[in-house]
Design an enzyme around this catalytic site. Structure first.
Site, PDB file in Angstrom:
ATOM      1  N   GLY A  62     -23.264  15.544   3.592  1.00  0.00           N
ATOM      2  CA  GLY A  62     -21.850  15.251   2.987  1.00  0.00           C
ATOM      3  C   GLY A  62     -21.088  16.494   3.765  1.00  0.00           C
ATOM      4  N   THR A  63     -19.860  15.844   3.597  1.00  0.00           N
ATOM      5  CA  THR A  63     -18.820  16.961   4.216  1.00  0.00           C
ATOM      6  C   THR A  63     -17.788  17.154   3.322  1.00  0.00           C
ATOM      7  OG1 THR A  63     -17.885  15.031   5.552  1.00  0.00           O
ATOM      8  CG2 THR A  63     -19.370  16.595   6.898  1.00  0.00           C
ATOM      9  N   THR A  64     -16.332  16.865   3.583  1.00  0.00           N
ATOM     10  CA  THR A  64     -15.239  17.405   2.945  1.00  0.00           C
ATOM     11  C   THR A  64     -14.872  16.870   1.580  1.00  0.00           C
ATOM     12  OG1 THR A  64     -14.543  17.598   5.097  1.00  0.00           O
ATOM     13  CG2 THR A  64     -12.872  17.932   3.463  1.00  0.00           C
TER      14      THR A  64
ATOM     15  N   LYS B  28     -19.282  10.585  -2.531  1.00  0.00           N
ATOM     16  CA  LYS B  28     -19.475  12.156  -2.568  1.00  0.00           C
ATOM     17  C   LYS B  28     -18.570  12.760  -3.890  1.00  0.00           C
ATOM     18  CE  LYS B  28     -18.959  12.454   2.310  1.00  0.00           C
ATOM     19  NZ  LYS B  28     -18.469  13.344   3.399  1.00  0.00           N
TER      20      LYS B  28
ATOM     21  N   ALA C 156     -16.956  15.703  11.629  1.00  0.00           N
ATOM     22  CA  ALA C 156     -17.967  15.179  10.422  1.00  0.00           C
ATOM     23  C   ALA C 156     -17.145  14.811   9.273  1.00  0.00           C
ATOM     24  CB  ALA C 156     -19.012  16.678   9.971  1.00  0.00           C
TER      25      ALA C 156
END
Length: 269
Positions: free
Chosen positions: A46-48, A79, A221
């Site tokens: 997972g990213t931001t 997320k 991403a």
């Protein structure tokens, strides 16, 4: 079921921490206690995640993209989760381990409230999460790190507060706004220019969308709002009334406003 049929560990007192109980009774179920192969694993990440304090509370938002190397593993990953009635947590890092940790954290807070008959303070919740991250250090050293962002409403202070972490379990209170994940550098740059002390809830939602847009512009991403498939960021609001999520219709309207404004100033690519 008769109490005599329950394992003795279920009848012991003194475990206000569900994680400690689980580590003693079934350690194989605690994420950080597992062993993994020495070979490198290519797993979804997972990213931001961004957090923004505003006049009545705090917002926590995340994009929906999960990546696996140079591939997009998922475009609809959630997320951002409600941790309990007055807090939320967003995840960056190894997706599977992070989601499992969040679920354990949710049970940890519920278990404490049932055993102690009272709710943990917001700082207490932040410290419990730090302990869980510290327990995952072995897996983090093998590349399966989890770096969450925690935000909640402090009932004692009547204000929203933000807490960030490092992979060793270090817990740090952030002020006004913060971001974690691969696109955090770009998101934080946007937040520095857009955040102000008198943000209303609606303004705070827009600021988080703007920050995620900027992150998606420069970080492959991070996934920006997807108008074609109607996939929007996840945005949690935490204030004195509790934790709730912004609906898709409201997010769609904010995204359209942001896009219109960017077209007018030539900000889209």
């Amino acid at each position: 079921m008769s109490f005599s049929k329950l394992p003795a560990s279920y009848l012991q007192t003194g475990f206000s921490s569900f994680t400690e109980f689980l580590a003693g009774h079934a350690p194989e179920l605690v994420p950080g206690s597992r062993t993994i192969p020495s070979a490198a694993l290519d797993v979804p990440h997972g990213t931001t995640i961004v957090a923004v304090a505003y006049t009545d509370g705090v917002l926590l938002a995340g994009d929906r993209r999960a990546t696996m190397g140079n591939l997009i593993a998922n475009n609809e990953m959630l997320k951002v989760f409600a941790a309990d009635e007055f807090s939320a947590v967003g995840i960056a890092g190894t997706a599977g381990t992070a989601i499992e940790m969040v679920r354990l954290f949710q049970v940890e807070l519920e278990h404490y409230e049932k055993i102690e008959g009272t709710r943990l303070s917001l700082v207490g919740k932040a410290n419990r999460l730090a302990t869980m991250i510290r327990g995952n250090l072995g897996m983090a050293m093998q590349g399966l790190s989890v770096v969450p962002l925690f935000a909640g409403y402090d009932l004692d202070r009547d204000a929203g507060r933000i807490f960030s972490y490092d992979v060793t379990g270090g817990c740090y209170e952030e002020h006004d706004f913060h971001s974690v994940g691969s696109g955090s550098l770009f998101a934080r740059g946007a937040l520095k220019k857009l955040w102000r002390r008198d943000l209303s809830q609606d303004d705070a939602v827009r600021v988080t969308i703007e920050a995620l847009y900027d992150a998606a512009d420069d970080d492959s991403a991070t996934g920006g709002p997807d108008l074609g498939r109607r996939i929007w960021p996840t945005v949690a609001i935490v204030d004195g009334e509790g934790t709730r999520f912004v609906g898709d219709e409201e997010l769609a309207s904010v995204v359209e406003q942001v896009l219109t404004a960017r077209r007018e100033i030539g900000g889209t690519r």
